[in-house]
Write an enzyme that holds these catalytic residues in place. Structure first.
Site, PDB file in Angstrom:
ATOM      1  CE1 TYR A   1      -9.469  -3.906 -11.469  1.00 30.37           C
ATOM      2  CE2 TYR A   1     -10.075  -1.889 -11.655  1.00 30.37           C
ATOM      3  CZ  TYR A   1      -9.422  -2.846 -12.225  1.00 30.37           C
ATOM      4  OH  TYR A   1      -7.768  -2.295 -11.927  1.00 30.37           O
TER       5      TYR A   1
ATOM      6  CG  ASN B   1     -13.203   7.180 -11.392  1.00 31.61           C
ATOM      7  OD1 ASN B   1     -13.521   9.029 -11.175  1.00 31.61           O
ATOM      8  ND2 ASN B   1     -12.245   6.963 -11.394  1.00 31.61           N
TER       9      ASN B   1
ATOM     10  CD  GLU C   1     -18.379 -13.436  -2.035  1.00 28.66           C
ATOM     11  OE1 GLU C   1     -17.963 -12.751  -1.248  1.00 28.66           O
ATOM     12  OE2 GLU C   1     -18.897 -13.692  -3.185  1.00 28.66           O
TER      13      GLU C   1
ATOM     14  CB  SER D   1      -7.103  -5.560 -14.742  1.00 28.95           C
ATOM     15  OG  SER D   1      -7.025  -6.345 -13.931  1.00 28.95           O
TER      16      SER D   1
ATOM     17  CE  LYS E   1      -8.772  -0.741 -14.957  1.00 26.60           C
ATOM     18  NZ  LYS E   1      -8.580   0.679 -15.485  1.00 26.60           N
TER      19      LYS E   1
HETATM   20  P1  NAD Z   1      -3.110   4.362  -8.380  1.00 24.00           P
HETATM   21  O1  NAD Z   1      -4.533   4.357  -7.645  1.00 24.00           O
HETATM   22  O2  NAD Z   1      -2.086   4.922  -7.264  1.00 24.00           O
HETATM   23  O3  NAD Z   1      -3.399   5.426  -9.554  1.00 24.00           O
HETATM   24  C1  NAD Z   1      -4.857   5.948 -10.404  1.00 24.00           C
HETATM   25  C2  NAD Z   1      -4.211   7.294 -10.072  1.00 24.00           C
HETATM   26  O4  NAD Z   1      -5.251   7.611 -11.104  1.00 24.00           O
HETATM   27  C3  NAD Z   1      -4.625   8.015  -8.980  1.00 24.00           C
HETATM   28  O5  NAD Z   1      -3.892   9.323  -8.274  1.00 24.00           O
HETATM   29  C4  NAD Z   1      -5.821   8.751  -8.832  1.00 24.00           C
HETATM   30  O6  NAD Z   1      -5.890   9.807  -7.732  1.00 24.00           O
HETATM   31  C5  NAD Z   1      -6.531   9.148 -10.553  1.00 24.00           C
HETATM   32  N1  NAD Z   1      -7.774   8.756 -10.444  1.00 24.00           N
HETATM   33  C6  NAD Z   1      -8.715   7.924 -10.880  1.00 24.00           C
HETATM   34  N2  NAD Z   1     -10.040   8.297 -10.493  1.00 24.00           N
HETATM   35  C7  NAD Z   1      -9.713   9.747 -11.531  1.00 24.00           C
HETATM   36  C8  NAD Z   1     -10.232  10.156 -12.565  1.00 24.00           C
HETATM   37  N3  NAD Z   1     -11.729  10.301 -12.725  1.00 24.00           N
HETATM   38  N4  NAD Z   1      -9.146  11.147 -12.547  1.00 24.00           N
HETATM   39  C9  NAD Z   1      -8.737  11.983 -12.812  1.00 24.00           C
HETATM   40  N5  NAD Z   1      -7.508  11.122 -11.934  1.00 24.00           N
HETATM   41  C10 NAD Z   1      -8.225  10.003 -11.674  1.00 24.00           C
HETATM   42  O7  NAD Z   1      -3.661   2.666  -9.538  1.00 24.00           O
HETATM   43  P2  NAD Z   1      -2.396   1.899  -9.942  1.00 24.00           P
HETATM   44  O8  NAD Z   1      -2.201   0.976  -9.066  1.00 24.00           O
HETATM   45  O9  NAD Z   1      -1.925   3.243 -10.093  1.00 24.00           O
HETATM   46  O10 NAD Z   1      -3.241   1.558 -11.207  1.00 24.00           O
HETATM   47  C11 NAD Z   1      -3.370   2.285 -12.056  1.00 24.00           C
HETATM   48  C12 NAD Z   1      -4.499   2.430 -13.133  1.00 24.00           C
HETATM   49  O11 NAD Z   1      -3.595   0.230 -13.721  1.00 24.00           O
HETATM   50  C13 NAD Z   1      -5.812   1.920 -12.876  1.00 24.00           C
HETATM   51  O12 NAD Z   1      -6.663   2.349 -14.096  1.00 24.00           O
HETATM   52  C14 NAD Z   1      -5.188   0.272 -12.744  1.00 24.00           C
HETATM   53  O13 NAD Z   1      -7.165  -0.144 -12.209  1.00 24.00           O
HETATM   54  C15 NAD Z   1      -5.103  -0.072 -13.361  1.00 24.00           C
HETATM   55  N6  NAD Z   1      -4.503  -2.077 -13.293  1.00 24.00           N
HETATM   56  C16 NAD Z   1      -3.640  -1.468 -11.435  1.00 24.00           C
HETATM   57  C17 NAD Z   1      -2.909  -2.780 -11.212  1.00 24.00           C
HETATM   58  C18 NAD Z   1      -2.325  -3.346  -9.767  1.00 24.00           C
HETATM   59  O14 NAD Z   1      -2.261  -4.043  -9.054  1.00 24.00           O
HETATM   60  N7  NAD Z   1      -1.972  -2.194  -9.092  1.00 24.00           N
HETATM   61  C19 NAD Z   1      -3.017  -3.289 -12.121  1.00 24.00           C
HETATM   62  C20 NAD Z   1      -4.229  -3.616 -13.244  1.00 24.00           C
HETATM   63  C21 NAD Z   1      -4.342  -3.029 -12.938  1.00 24.00           C
HETATM   64  C1  WQD Z   2      -2.520 -11.279  -4.049  1.00 22.03           C
HETATM   65  C2  WQD Z   2      -2.502 -13.006  -3.422  1.00 22.03           C
HETATM   66  C3  WQD Z   2      -4.223 -12.465  -2.145  1.00 22.03           C
HETATM   67  C4  WQD Z   2      -3.576  -9.726   0.358  1.00 22.03           C
HETATM   68  C5  WQD Z   2      -6.269  -7.442  -7.945  1.00 22.03           C
HETATM   69  C6  WQD Z   2      -6.711  -6.786  -8.901  1.00 22.03           C
HETATM   70  C7  WQD Z   2      -6.092  -6.920  -9.834  1.00 22.03           C
HETATM   71  C8  WQD Z   2      -5.099  -6.640 -10.342  1.00 22.03           C
HETATM   72  C9  WQD Z   2      -3.843  -6.737  -9.133  1.00 22.03           C
HETATM   73  C10 WQD Z   2      -6.102  -3.888 -10.483  1.00 22.03           C
HETATM   74  C11 WQD Z   2      -4.335 -13.543  -3.576  1.00 22.03           C
HETATM   75  C12 WQD Z   2      -2.919 -13.403  -1.568  1.00 22.03           C
HETATM   76  C13 WQD Z   2      -4.052 -10.745  -0.868  1.00 22.03           C
HETATM   77  C14 WQD Z   2      -3.567  -9.974   1.901  1.00 22.03           C
HETATM   78  C15 WQD Z   2      -3.016 -12.297   1.380  1.00 22.03           C
HETATM   79  N1  WQD Z   2      -5.345  -4.456  -9.414  1.00 22.03           N
HETATM   80  N2  WQD Z   2      -3.558 -11.893  -0.283  1.00 22.03           N
HETATM   81  N3  WQD Z   2      -3.364 -11.478   1.997  1.00 22.03           N
HETATM   82  O1  WQD Z   2      -6.028 -10.632  -6.416  1.00 22.03           O
HETATM   83  O2  WQD Z   2      -4.153 -11.278  -8.292  1.00 22.03           O
HETATM   84  O3  WQD Z   2      -5.228  -8.727  -8.497  1.00 22.03           O
HETATM   85  O4  WQD Z   2      -5.054  -6.620  -7.696  1.00 22.03           O
HETATM   86  O5  WQD Z   2      -6.641  -3.894 -11.548  1.00 22.03           O
HETATM   87  O6  WQD Z   2      -7.416  -6.473 -10.893  1.00 22.03           O
HETATM   88  O7  WQD Z   2      -8.286  -8.069  -8.566  1.00 22.03           O
HETATM   89  O8  WQD Z   2      -4.043  -9.799  -6.432  1.00 22.03           O
HETATM   90  O9  WQD Z   2      -2.183  -8.821  -3.969  1.00 22.03           O
HETATM   91  O10 WQD Z   2      -4.773  -8.652  -4.310  1.00 22.03           O
HETATM   92  O11 WQD Z   2      -3.320 -10.802  -4.068  1.00 22.03           O
HETATM   93  O12 WQD Z   2      -3.455 -13.360   1.818  1.00 22.03           O
HETATM   94  O13 WQD Z   2      -3.835  -9.527   2.845  1.00 22.03           O
HETATM   95  O14 WQD Z   2      -2.225 -12.822  -2.691  1.00 22.03           O
HETATM   96  O15 WQD Z   2      -5.890 -13.356  -2.099  1.00 22.03           O
HETATM   97  O16 WQD Z   2      -4.115 -14.964  -4.051  1.00 22.03           O
HETATM   98  P1  WQD Z   2      -4.773 -10.139  -6.959  1.00 22.03           P
HETATM   99  P2  WQD Z   2      -3.220  -9.080  -4.571  1.00 22.03           P
END
Ligand code: NAD
Ligand code: WQD
Length: 346
Positions: A149, A99, A292, A124, A153
């Site tokens: 994951y 994906n 973990e 990220s 990225k």
């Molecule tokens: P989200 O899951 O709410 O949004 C992702 C969207 O992409 C969804 O609407 C999903 O349906 C769509 N999608 C996924 N795979 C697809 C595909 N193959 N084709 C078309 N649509 C597809 O997540 P989000 O929190 O809005 O994150 C958006 C982006 O930012 C993601 O790539 C995520 O990895 C990245 N990101 C998120 C965070 C976070 O903490 N939310 C942090 C860092 C990076």
């Molecule tokens: C934050 C803190 C947990 C849930 C993750 C992904 C990162 C990005 C953002 C996509 C941590 C603690 C959490 C709970 C808890 N996503 N926690 N109880 O781990 O910094 O980042 O989300 O890109 O790639 O790794 O964010 O919100 O999961 O956790 O104690 O039920 O909260 O241990 O310390 P994180 P998080």
């Protein structure tokens, strides 16, 4: 010329689409709705009074992409379309690489054929790996990522760097998000995770609204002031607005890497305290064992984005909490009930 937002129905995507429309951009969204509902876009249209062309499709569908680029004279692409559940990626690495990595390859190949060479990618902080000096700076090379994951990225960042090295016509912004939280101030759009949330803030909100009995705090024996992990939480609307400023970087060919964070870290206990103080809602919690793969503490050095993009996160921690709570209160079951959700995904 519209901006194509892939994954635009999701949490960050829907908030970014709203910001784009309010800045008078034309937007077309492609999303397969694997982790979202088109209700988010209906509400963005309601909030802005502006139309969104929505294409229900997958970035891995090359024929559908080709048709989309034929139908729309796309100026640039903002790429949110990814799977993002860390624990799920450990169980299903092939799905995540298919994906997130193959999906990006298919998207870029379709862009190349269509002559669209401007891209913003949702990266990220996880790409810094376990040993990067804190605060994280863009000059630090990518580290060893802790899960499929994070690896997906890092792989996409490498692919996009190679693409820009091979073809000077491309301009790519790699935006390294830290921890986005909160919701638009209207309470009409917000984070709507499927099933049990992976992230801290949705769990806090669901406990406060009574959907979950308590918050499990994953470890209080870390080398931090209160023993719980420290992260850089930023308001999702600040993050959304950062994409508009990142568009300007695409005027210059090459790869542009930016941290999007506040530069301020907060612990889990500080987040719980702030939420309870701002909302008046208790969040029952208990300490459990560490999760973990968690790192003790990291936050961004956001000065490069401030210097080069003129972007700085400006919304407060209190606003993050108040806006989270307003969304959760008004939408206790997210965008749709579980039954509706099943229908809308059928
Ligand atoms: P989200 O899951 O709410 O949004 C992702 C969207 O992409 C969804 O609407 C999903 O349906 C769509 N999608 C996924 N795979 C697809 C595909 N193959 N084709 C078309 N649509 C597809 O997540 P989000 O929190 O809005 O994150 C958006 C982006 O930012 C993601 O790539 C995520 O990895 C990245 N990101 C998120 C965070 C976070 O903490 N939310 C942090 C860092 C990076
Ligand atoms: C934050 C803190 C947990 C849930 C993750 C992904 C990162 C990005 C953002 C996509 C941590 C603690 C959490 C709970 C808890 N996503 N926690 N109880 O781990 O910094 O980042 O989300 O890109 O790639 O790794 O964010 O919100 O999961 O956790 O104690 O039920 O909260 O241990 O310390 P994180 P998080």
């Amino acid at each position: 010329m519209p901006i194509l937002v892939v994954g635009g129905a999701g949490y960050i995507g829907s908030h970014t689409v709203l910001s784009l429309l309010e800045a008078e951009y034309e937007v077309v969204v492609l999303d397969n709705l694997v982790n979202s509902s088109s209700e988010s876009l209906r509400r963005v249209q309601k909030l802005t009074g502006k139309p969104i062309d929505f294409v229900h499709g997958d970035i891995r569908d090359k024929k559908r992409l080709a048709r989309l680029f034929h139908d729309y004279d796309v100026s640039s692409v903002i790429h949110f379309a990814g799977l993002k559940a860390v624990s799920e990626s450990v169980q299903q690495p092939l799905e995540y690489y298919d994906n997130n990595v193959y999906g990006t390859l298919a998207l870029c190949q379709a862009m190349q054929v269509a002559g669209v060479t401007r891209l913003i990618f949702s990266s990220s902080a996880t790409v810094y790996g376990r040993d990067a000096p804190v605060p994280y700076q863009e000059i630090t090379p990518r580290g060893i990522t802790a899960n499929p994951y994070g690896s997906s990225k890092a792989m996409v960042e490498q692919i996009l760097e190679d693409l820009c090295r091979s073809d000077e016509g491309w301009a790519v912004a790699l935006l390294r998000y830290f921890n986005p939280v909160g919701a638009h101030e209207s309470g009409l759009i917000g984070e709507d995770p499927q099933g049990f949330p992976n992230n801290l803030m949705p769990v806090i909100a669901q406990v406060a609204v009574g959907r979950r009995p308590e918050l499990a705090v994953f470890g209080n024996d870390y080398p931090t002031p209160d023993g719980t992990c420290v992260r850089d939480y930023l308001h999702v609307m600040d993050l959304a607005e950062g994409h508009l400023q990142a568009l300007a970087s695409l005027e210059t060919p090459g790869v542009h890497i930016y941290n999007l964070g506040t530069g301020q870290g907060y612990s889990v206990l500080q987040m719980v305290e702030a939420f309870e103080r701002v909302t008046g809602q208790p969040v029952p919690s208990r300490f459990t064992s560490r999760r973990e793969g968690d790192l003790a503490a990291f936050w961004a050095d956001p000065t490069k984005a401030q210097r080069e993009l003129g972007w700085k996160a400006r919304r407060s921690l209190d606003a993050m909490m108040a806006d989270t709570w307003r969304w959760q209160c008004r939408n206790p079951q997210g965008y749709c009930s579980e039954v509706d959700r099943a229908k809308s995904f059928s």
